[in-house]
Design an enzyme around this catalytic site. Structure first.
Site, mmCIF file in Angstrom:
data_model
loop_
_atom_site.group_PDB
_atom_site.id
_atom_site.type_symbol
_atom_site.label_atom_id
_atom_site.label_comp_id
_atom_site.label_asym_id
_atom_site.label_seq_id
_atom_site.Cartn_x
_atom_site.Cartn_y
_atom_site.Cartn_z
ATOM 1 N N GLN A 126 6.061 -1.097 1.875
ATOM 2 C CA GLN A 126 5.330 -0.469 2.971
ATOM 3 C C GLN A 126 5.843 -0.944 4.325
ATOM 4 O O GLN A 126 5.820 -2.146 4.591
ATOM 5 C CB GLN A 126 3.840 -0.823 2.835
ATOM 6 C CG GLN A 126 2.948 -0.189 3.863
ATOM 7 C CD GLN A 126 1.499 -0.615 3.688
ATOM 8 O OE1 GLN A 126 1.215 -1.684 3.183
ATOM 9 N NE2 GLN A 126 0.580 0.223 4.122
ATOM 10 N N TYR A 128 4.652 -0.634 7.563
ATOM 11 C CA TYR A 128 3.611 -0.320 8.559
ATOM 12 C C TYR A 128 3.590 -1.360 9.678
ATOM 13 O O TYR A 128 3.848 -1.071 10.827
ATOM 14 C CB TYR A 128 2.242 -0.292 7.860
ATOM 15 C CG TYR A 128 1.807 1.068 7.388
ATOM 16 C CD1 TYR A 128 2.738 1.989 6.917
ATOM 17 C CD2 TYR A 128 0.467 1.443 7.396
ATOM 18 C CE1 TYR A 128 2.339 3.236 6.477
ATOM 19 C CE2 TYR A 128 0.060 2.694 6.955
ATOM 20 C CZ TYR A 128 0.988 3.586 6.498
ATOM 21 O OH TYR A 128 0.580 4.815 6.060
ATOM 22 N N SER A 129 3.238 -2.598 9.305
ATOM 23 C CA SER A 129 3.005 -3.633 10.322
ATOM 24 C C SER A 129 4.277 -3.974 11.069
ATOM 25 O O SER A 129 5.371 -3.972 10.505
ATOM 26 C CB SER A 129 2.491 -4.908 9.661
ATOM 27 O OG SER A 129 1.247 -4.694 9.090
ATOM 28 N N GLU A 244 -5.309 2.827 0.155
ATOM 29 C CA GLU A 244 -5.050 1.388 0.073
ATOM 30 C C GLU A 244 -6.341 0.670 -0.301
ATOM 31 O O GLU A 244 -6.336 -0.423 -0.827
ATOM 32 C CB GLU A 244 -4.511 0.870 1.415
ATOM 33 C CG GLU A 244 -4.068 -0.591 1.371
ATOM 34 C CD GLU A 244 -3.622 -1.133 2.724
ATOM 35 O OE1 GLU A 244 -3.782 -0.420 3.724
ATOM 36 O OE2 GLU A 244 -3.125 -2.270 2.755
ATOM 37 N N ASN A 384 -10.892 -8.754 8.658
ATOM 38 C CA ASN A 384 -12.337 -8.617 8.532
ATOM 39 C C ASN A 384 -13.019 -8.390 9.882
ATOM 40 O O ASN A 384 -14.085 -7.785 9.942
ATOM 41 C CB ASN A 384 -12.918 -9.846 7.816
ATOM 42 C CG ASN A 384 -12.688 -9.776 6.316
ATOM 43 O OD1 ASN A 384 -11.917 -8.932 5.840
ATOM 44 N ND2 ASN A 384 -13.345 -10.648 5.560
ATOM 45 N N GLU A 385 -12.378 -8.846 10.947
ATOM 46 C CA GLU A 385 -12.934 -8.573 12.279
ATOM 47 C C GLU A 385 -12.867 -7.077 12.567
ATOM 48 O O GLU A 385 -13.816 -6.482 13.087
ATOM 49 C CB GLU A 385 -12.161 -9.350 13.362
ATOM 50 C CG GLU A 385 -12.391 -10.857 13.351
ATOM 51 C CD GLU A 385 -11.724 -11.565 12.183
ATOM 52 O OE1 GLU A 385 -10.659 -11.093 11.732
ATOM 53 O OE2 GLU A 385 -12.276 -12.566 11.695
#
Lengths: 398, 377
Positions: A126, A128-129, A244, A384-385
């Site tokens: 992947q 993406y980031s 995902e 999680n934020e």
């Protein structure tokens, strides 16, 4: 209100169980249960076994070779495979790219790429980031500039999981700087053997290099590798991210982790008795088990709604947050249970088939490194934020 | 009431902080851990030369410190730098035990330790002992005017670079008895001493030590036969003070790294430190680190008090440090995001080292239970 599975679902569960009993090789489940490293060949072996049974693509429609299972069946499959110690299904081709191609790819792309995913001809990763972008995916800086029949790609992706095994990468690339950041993104398939692609490992806290940086230096990509329309990639990317989130709660992993923790706490001695009998430790263990019991039902509630045709939205954010908190607590308790033997770090011990005699108990290294490694759970896939932000906006309307 | 350091201690702190900030690098720490000895010979000599090892001993033992606040000062600085040298093991544990129990000949070793010429590792914990200080299954049987030692010692930190071990072994009694534990000075090259050396999470090295019919003379016995427990508990208290202070130093560096990162790292168009949710969490981290500082002061100030009061502080401090350590480690990694997960970035070393603090001298729960028991007594 009925908490039990229907007779049909129970029959399906039995079918999965007996399949696993017959077909899951012990050398794979031993590695998974012992926390050993799994290599490319291990995943490929398991994929091939599932593919032969027609159970590899749980989220695909039957016309593409998928199972056509509903959400409850997928859940049952997840629970049974994790409990049996099956390797996880590598999600990049099957759970991410596959659904995107089915919805947005052209006929030629579907015909070519989808069977290759099922047959294991390609290992996808992947793209993406990017460095400095984190959960802010829309800030894509990697560029793709049209040059005749090619795009020329330049830039860098990061946190590319298992990219060291991949021959293909699906990338978000910037094809336009006009408008909002989301508007100039395209979705491109890149052959990693193309000149100019370089993969560099990133070693994580646990000493493992499961993620990578992927660099693109004037990489020429044929225009037919563009999925959908140019500059519409953000739509496809978001669609991919909803997939995902399959099994985002990780109930199966949590149950497996809890069983392992219970085993370890039964073997460790504290003050002359098994640690599991120590009221302080037993209390912590019970607390996380109670949380898991409730979360498993929250997960089922979302799954039942999905099976009834309601696409999960912000609820999956809730499952991600609670699911990762519970798994990380199990990891922390496991590390705690291991005691002084959490300290030695002998990387070779995690090699399956390694003759390295463990320094401490056989579970010590794997259990400790899993604590460090799984700090990632609350960071990746939208931290999680970010998930809490989604909950406060989408559910609470704040 | 005065929470200021004395002038001498302030000078030592300033000098040590300067020396370590110039000498300790992320790359150097990794290299030391990878090396066979697990430490940096030059750094050790530098610490000795500065008098840092001597600061761990009282004047009557040949040092110029030795009080709780000397320990806490030195180890806060080594923690701040992420130092992996076995200073706690050689200086506080082994050196402390030799100074407390040794005869005149044995006490000569203390001078060599202070001078940096000799390292002695403390081989006490065993595969089954977990955090129970009196659980010793290794045996020492009298033979002639000496002893024969058998047993296995677990995670002996600093053993790979040591020339000498202090080995605890049972001369009488059962596995959990406080009576019957004796200490012996054993050169690492002695016949029957086998070592398996390995690196540690958080840096440095340790070894599993197996003793098979190791013959030592009567002069190897440290202190009275079977009577070592009180000294063990005393050394354990001092070591807990040292590791708690080290944890505090590690926390301070993690706090600085994280605060810097929150100010620099931009996402969604602004530094992430502008997000209120992260501001509040970082504020909580700061509050808890100040709690940890006070807990270290509490223990350092009570190290020389009466036994029950001292031990209550040992457990109170180690429990609080354990809780805060976990919060600081997990919050700092989380607030960094992906970069906080990488080995290459400095946080990884400090976070792992701080995590491992809970795996020595009793963890959070061990000390919670112990605190309750000691308070009821």
């Amino acid at each position: 209100m009925d908490l039990s599975y229907t007779p049909e679902q129970l029959a399906f569960q039995d079918e999965v169980r007996s399949f696993l009993q017959d077909k899951l090789p012990a050398h794979l489940s031993d590695k998974v249960k012992g926390g050993k490293r799994l290599g490319k060949a291990d995943y490929e072996e398991w994929h091939a076994i599932l593919n032969e049974r027609g159970w590899l693509a749980a989220t695909w429609a039957p016309e593409y070779g998928g199972t056509g299972w509903d959400a409850v069946q997928r859940h049952i499959f997840e629970m049974e495979t994790t409990a049996a110690g099956a390797p996880r299904i590598v999600p990049f081709g099957l759970h991410m790219l596959g659904p995107v191609l089915q919805k947005f790819g052209n006929q030629q792309q579907k015909d070519y790429w989808l069977p290759r995913i099922l047959n294991g001809d390609d290992w996808w990763c992947q793209g993406y980031s990017e460095p400095g972008a984190g959960s802010d995916l829309a800030s894509v800086k990697t560029t793709a500039v049209r040059d005749g029949d090619h795009y020329v790609v330049n830039g860098q992706k990061t946190w590319t999981t298992l990219g060291q095994y991949a021959n293909m990468i699906f990338c978000l690339v910037r094809t336009s700087k006009e408008g909002k950041p989301q508007e100039g993104i395209s979705f491109l398939l890149v052959d990693m053997d193309t000149p100019g692609v370089e993969v560099r490992p990133i070693v994580l806290l646990d000493g493992e290099a499961e993620v990578n940086e992927v660099w693109f230096d004037n990489v020429r990509v044929p225009v037919e590798n563009l999925v959908g329309e140019e500059n519409k990639g953000w739509t496809y990317a978001k669609y991919l991210l909803t997939h995902e989130r399959t099994n985002i709660a990780g109930v199966g992993f949590a149950r497996q982790g809890l069983a392992n923790l219970r085993r370890i706490a039964g073997l460790e001695q504290s003050g002359g008795q098994p640690l599991i009998q120590n009221p302080f430790f037993a209390g912590r263990l019970a607390q996380v088990e109670i949380d898991l019991m409730a979360m498993a039902t929250t997960n089922l509630r979302v799954i039942a709604a999905a099976a009834a045709g309601n696409a999960p939205g912000a609820e999956s954010s809730m499952l991600k947050v609670k699911g990762t908190i519970i798994r990380q607590e199990i990891n922390a308790l496991t590390r705690q249970a291991i005691g002084p033997y959490a300290a030695p770090f002998v990387s070779e011990e995690l090699e399956a088939g390694s003759n390295a005699d463990p320094v401490g108990p056989e579970y010590a290294m794997a259990g400790t490194q899993a604590y460090f490694n799984n700090r990632k759970l609350s960071i990746y896939g939208g931290s999680n934020e970010v998930q809490r932000q989604i909950i406060s906006k989408a559910i609470l309307g704040l | 009431m005065n929470f200021e350091l004395t002038e001498e201690r302030q000078m030592l702190q300033d000098g040590l902080r300067r020396y370590l900030s110039e000498s300790v690098t992320h790359e150097g720490l990794a290299a030391a851990t990878e090396s066979e000895a697990g430490h940096d010979v030059g750094l050790w000599a530098g610490l000795a030369e500065m008098g840092v090892i001597g600061a761990l001993f009282s004047e009557e033992d040949g040092g110029f410190g030795g009080a709780g606040f000397d320990l806490s000062l030195v180890f806060e600085e080594t923690g701040r730098a992420g130092l992996v040298e076995p200073l706690l093991d050689v200086g506080v544990l082994s050196g402390g035990l030799i100074a407390a129990l040794g005869n005149d000949t044995q006490r000569g070793l203390v001078d060599e330790i202070i001078g940096g010429a000799v390292q002695v590792a403390f081989a006490h914990g065993e595969p089954n002992s977990r955090y129970d200080l009196s659980r010793v299954e290794a045996t020492a049987k009298a033979q002639g005017d000496g002893y024969v030692l058998n047993g296995r010692k677990a995670v002996v930190v600093g053993a790979p670079s040591a020339q000498m071990l202090i080995v605890s072994a049972r001369t009488s009694g059962n596995a959990m008895d406080q009576d019957g534990i004796s200490l012996f000075l054993v050169p690492v090259g002695q016949d029957g001493v086998e070592m398996r050396s390995y690196p540690l999470n958080g840096g440095g090295r340790a070894a599993e030590v197996t003793l098979t019919d190791v013959t030592v003379g009567g002069d190897a016995l440290l202190g009275a036969e079977g009577q070592a427990f009180a000294a063990l508990e005393d050394a354990n208290a001092r070591a807990t003070c040292a590791i708690a202070a080290e944890a505090l130093g590690l926390m301070e560096t993690i706090k600085t790294l994280t605060t810097d990162y929150l100010s620099q790292r931009k996402q969604f168009g602004q530094p992430i430190g502008k997000f209120q949710v992260l501001q509040h969490r970082m504020a909580d981290v700061l509050i808890e680190i100040e709690q940890a500082r006070s807990a270290v002061i509490n223990l350092a100030g009570n190290l020389d008090g009466d036994r029950v009061e001292r031990e209550r502080h040992v457990s109170a401090t180690k429990n609080l440090i354990g809780r805060v350590a976990r919060q600081v480690v997990e919050e700092s990694i989380q607030m960094h995001g992906g970069i906080g997960m990488t080995q290459e970035y400095a946080l990884s070393h400090f976070a792992k080292r701080l995590t491992m603090v809970d795996h020595r001298f009793g963890d959070t729960d061990f000390h919670l239970e112990r605190f309750i028991r000691l308070s009821a007594a």
